[in-house]
Design a protein around this motif. Sequence first.
Motif, PDB file in Angstrom:
ATOM      1  N   LEU A 132       3.329   8.744  -1.612  1.00  0.00           N
ATOM      2  CA  LEU A 132       3.695   7.894   0.041  1.00  0.00           C
ATOM      3  C   LEU A 132       5.699   8.364   0.015  1.00  0.00           C
ATOM      4  O   LEU A 132       6.372   8.563  -0.595  1.00  0.00           O
ATOM      5  N   PHE A 133       5.500   8.809   1.686  1.00  0.00           N
ATOM      6  CA  PHE A 133       7.325   8.654   1.269  1.00  0.00           C
ATOM      7  C   PHE A 133       7.583   7.812   2.357  1.00  0.00           C
ATOM      8  O   PHE A 133       6.710   7.861   3.325  1.00  0.00           O
ATOM      9  N   GLY A 134       9.031   7.875   3.171  1.00  0.00           N
ATOM     10  CA  GLY A 134       9.328   6.386   4.546  1.00  0.00           C
ATOM     11  C   GLY A 134       8.962   5.850   4.458  1.00  0.00           C
ATOM     12  O   GLY A 134       8.404   4.693   3.241  1.00  0.00           O
ATOM     13  N   GLN A 135       8.252   5.353   5.804  1.00  0.00           N
ATOM     14  CA  GLN A 135       8.040   4.382   6.486  1.00  0.00           C
ATOM     15  C   GLN A 135       6.409   4.088   5.440  1.00  0.00           C
ATOM     16  O   GLN A 135       6.216   2.660   5.128  1.00  0.00           O
ATOM     17  N   ALA A 136       5.475   4.931   5.142  1.00  0.00           N
ATOM     18  CA  ALA A 136       4.509   4.604   4.785  1.00  0.00           C
ATOM     19  C   ALA A 136       4.017   4.009   3.273  1.00  0.00           C
ATOM     20  O   ALA A 136       3.911   3.228   2.297  1.00  0.00           O
ATOM     21  N   ARG A 137       5.066   4.255   2.484  1.00  0.00           N
ATOM     22  CA  ARG A 137       5.869   4.139   1.078  1.00  0.00           C
ATOM     23  C   ARG A 137       5.906   2.337   1.256  1.00  0.00           C
ATOM     24  O   ARG A 137       5.475   1.952   0.098  1.00  0.00           O
ATOM     25  N   ARG A 138       6.994   2.783   2.254  1.00  0.00           N
ATOM     26  CA  ARG A 138       7.842   0.817   2.266  1.00  0.00           C
ATOM     27  C   ARG A 138       6.552   0.095   2.571  1.00  0.00           C
ATOM     28  O   ARG A 138       6.749  -1.301   1.668  1.00  0.00           O
ATOM     29  N   ALA A 139       5.103   0.612   2.996  1.00  0.00           N
ATOM     30  CA  ALA A 139       5.117  -0.596   3.715  1.00  0.00           C
ATOM     31  C   ALA A 139       3.913  -1.041   2.692  1.00  0.00           C
ATOM     32  O   ALA A 139       2.820  -1.895   2.801  1.00  0.00           O
ATOM     33  N   ALA A 140       3.465   0.328   2.158  1.00  0.00           N
ATOM     34  CA  ALA A 140       2.477   0.407   0.484  1.00  0.00           C
ATOM     35  C   ALA A 140       3.379  -0.616  -0.868  1.00  0.00           C
ATOM     36  O   ALA A 140       2.211  -1.586  -1.041  1.00  0.00           O
ATOM     37  N   VAL A 141       4.278  -0.621  -0.251  1.00  0.00           N
ATOM     38  CA  VAL A 141       4.958  -1.344  -1.282  1.00  0.00           C
ATOM     39  C   VAL A 141       5.237  -2.847  -1.450  1.00  0.00           C
ATOM     40  O   VAL A 141       5.372  -3.762  -2.361  1.00  0.00           O
ATOM     41  N   GLU A 142       5.396  -3.008  -0.208  1.00  0.00           N
ATOM     42  CA  GLU A 142       5.471  -4.737  -0.259  1.00  0.00           C
ATOM     43  C   GLU A 142       4.064  -5.376  -0.014  1.00  0.00           C
ATOM     44  O   GLU A 142       3.364  -6.201  -0.212  1.00  0.00           O
ATOM     45  N   GLU A 143       3.101  -4.182   0.830  1.00  0.00           N
ATOM     46  CA  GLU A 143       1.790  -5.078  -0.031  1.00  0.00           C
ATOM     47  C   GLU A 143       1.380  -4.896  -1.086  1.00  0.00           C
ATOM     48  O   GLU A 143       0.903  -5.885  -1.670  1.00  0.00           O
ATOM     49  N   ALA A 144       1.649  -4.317  -1.763  1.00  0.00           N
ATOM     50  CA  ALA A 144       1.689  -4.274  -3.881  1.00  0.00           C
ATOM     51  C   ALA A 144       2.343  -5.072  -4.583  1.00  0.00           C
ATOM     52  O   ALA A 144       1.562  -5.772  -5.038  1.00  0.00           O
ATOM     53  N   LYS A 145       3.598  -5.336  -3.542  1.00  0.00           N
ATOM     54  CA  LYS A 145       4.216  -6.897  -3.873  1.00  0.00           C
ATOM     55  C   LYS A 145       3.911  -8.260  -3.396  1.00  0.00           C
ATOM     56  O   LYS A 145       3.624  -9.028  -4.223  1.00  0.00           O
ATOM     57  N   ALA A 146       3.098  -7.953  -2.573  1.00  0.00           N
ATOM     58  CA  ALA A 146       2.261  -9.218  -1.969  1.00  0.00           C
ATOM     59  C   ALA A 146       1.517  -9.494  -2.803  1.00  0.00           C
ATOM     60  O   ALA A 146       0.855 -10.762  -3.179  1.00  0.00           O
ATOM     61  N   LEU A 147       0.321  -8.943  -2.946  1.00  0.00           N
ATOM     62  CA  LEU A 147      -1.086  -8.721  -4.279  1.00  0.00           C
ATOM     63  C   LEU A 147      -0.742  -8.840  -5.585  1.00  0.00           C
ATOM     64  O   LEU A 147      -1.385 -10.284  -6.041  1.00  0.00           O
ATOM     65  N   ILE A 148       0.803  -8.981  -5.663  1.00  0.00           N
ATOM     66  CA  ILE A 148       1.244  -8.667  -7.121  1.00  0.00           C
ATOM     67  C   ILE A 148       1.895 -10.209  -7.273  1.00  0.00           C
ATOM     68  O   ILE A 148       1.275 -11.031  -8.541  1.00  0.00           O
ATOM     69  N   ALA A 149       2.196 -10.531  -6.215  1.00  0.00           N
ATOM     70  CA  ALA A 149       2.171 -12.337  -6.308  1.00  0.00           C
ATOM     71  C   ALA A 149       1.355 -13.257  -6.406  1.00  0.00           C
ATOM     72  O   ALA A 149       1.699 -14.123  -6.909  1.00  0.00           O
ATOM     73  N   GLU A 150       0.293 -12.623  -5.617  1.00  0.00           N
ATOM     74  CA  GLU A 150      -0.654 -13.101  -5.492  1.00  0.00           C
ATOM     75  C   GLU A 150      -1.132 -13.381  -6.976  1.00  0.00           C
ATOM     76  O   GLU A 150      -1.939 -14.386  -7.008  1.00  0.00           O
ATOM     77  N   VAL A 151      -1.058 -12.873  -7.655  1.00  0.00           N
ATOM     78  CA  VAL A 151      -2.044 -12.860  -8.577  1.00  0.00           C
ATOM     79  C   VAL A 151      -1.341 -13.384 -10.148  1.00  0.00           C
ATOM     80  O   VAL A 151      -1.076 -13.286 -11.490  1.00  0.00           O
ATOM     81  N   GLY A 152       0.433 -13.694  -9.495  1.00  0.00           N
ATOM     82  CA  GLY A 152       0.960 -13.851 -10.365  1.00  0.00           C
ATOM     83  C   GLY A 152       2.280 -13.113 -11.329  1.00  0.00           C
ATOM     84  O   GLY A 152       2.110 -13.961 -12.475  1.00  0.00           O
ATOM     85  N   LEU A 153       2.040 -12.450 -10.831  1.00  0.00           N
ATOM     86  CA  LEU A 153       3.272 -11.212 -11.580  1.00  0.00           C
ATOM     87  C   LEU A 153       3.838 -10.874 -11.082  1.00  0.00           C
ATOM     88  O   LEU A 153       4.898  -9.360 -11.752  1.00  0.00           O
ATOM     89  N   SER A 154       4.102 -12.017  -9.665  1.00  0.00           N
ATOM     90  CA  SER A 154       5.834 -11.018  -9.626  1.00  0.00           C
ATOM     91  C   SER A 154       7.163 -11.397 -10.562  1.00  0.00           C
ATOM     92  O   SER A 154       7.728  -9.829 -10.089  1.00  0.00           O
ATOM     93  N   HIS A 155       6.639 -11.444 -11.719  1.00  0.00           N
ATOM     94  CA  HIS A 155       8.104 -11.401 -12.298  1.00  0.00           C
ATOM     95  C   HIS A 155       8.229 -10.648 -13.561  1.00  0.00           C
ATOM     96  O   HIS A 155       9.093  -9.944 -14.454  1.00  0.00           O
TER      97      HIS A 155
END
Length: 261
Positions: A109-132
Amino acid sequence: MSGIVVEKVWKEYGDQIVLEDISIEIEDRAFVALVGPSGCGKTTFLRMLLGQEQATRGTILLGGVPLPKEPGPDRGVVFQRYSVFPHLTVLGNVLIGKEMTAAGFSARLFGQARRAAVEEAKALIAEVGLSHALDKYPAQLSGGMQQRLALAQALIMKPKVLLLDEPFGALDPGIRAEIHTLMKRLWHENPMTVVMVTHDMREAFTLATRVIAFERLRDRPEEKLRYGATISRDIPIWPPRRAGEPSLIRPDRDGPVQKGQ
C-alpha cells in the motif's frame, strides 16, 4: 449478518464417514464451543466453515447465503500453532492482510491508503496489548504475545466469523486466563460470531454462549468406517451471555469492559 445455518451435512473421505447428518443453527454474534473426544470431527467441521474442506452432502449458509467454497476475509482463523509470519514484525504481521487484499499482486500500500492502514493496525495492536512490541519479530515474543498477535492478524480483516482451533491449549494457565479475558472483550466489541474447538471443558463454559458436543455414538471397531460423529449435546449457558450486554449475574466477568475498568 454472521449467523450460520448447517443443514444435513455429511463429510466422507472415500469409504470413511467422519461427520454424519449435522444440522445446527448458530445465531448472529454467538460464541459457540465445540467439544468432544479426539478424532470425532470437530476440526473437520471447523475447516468446512473456513472453506478448506467441502461437505460431501448438505448445505452451509453464512448470513443466509451459501458459504463460499474457499477461505475468504469474511472468516478469520486462529490455530493452536501460532499462524504468524516469522519474517515480519508485529506491525507487518497485522498489516499483511490489508496489503494483500487491497493491493493485489504488489502486496503493498502507498500514500494515504498505507497511512490509514497503519493507523488501523496500530489501534488493533494496542487493543490486544502489544503497542510496546510494534517492531519486534515473533521469535522475540512469548507464547501469549504471539497468540495476541494472531488474534489481531485475524481481526484486522473484520471477519463475520472468527474460527478458533484450540488456540489457547499451549499456553500456561496464567497466560491463558489473560487471553480468555481479552477474548471476551474482543467478542463483545466486534460484530462477529465465534466458533471455537477446545478440549478444555472449563474453557468452553467460561467463554461460550453454547457448548456443542460432537460424539461417535457407534464407535465399535467394525462401526468406525460406517458411522460418523454427530451432535450429541447442545448446551446453552446460564445465565445467558450476549455480545455487548452485561451478564445478569456476573457483569464484571461476563459483560463488556467499561471505561476505567
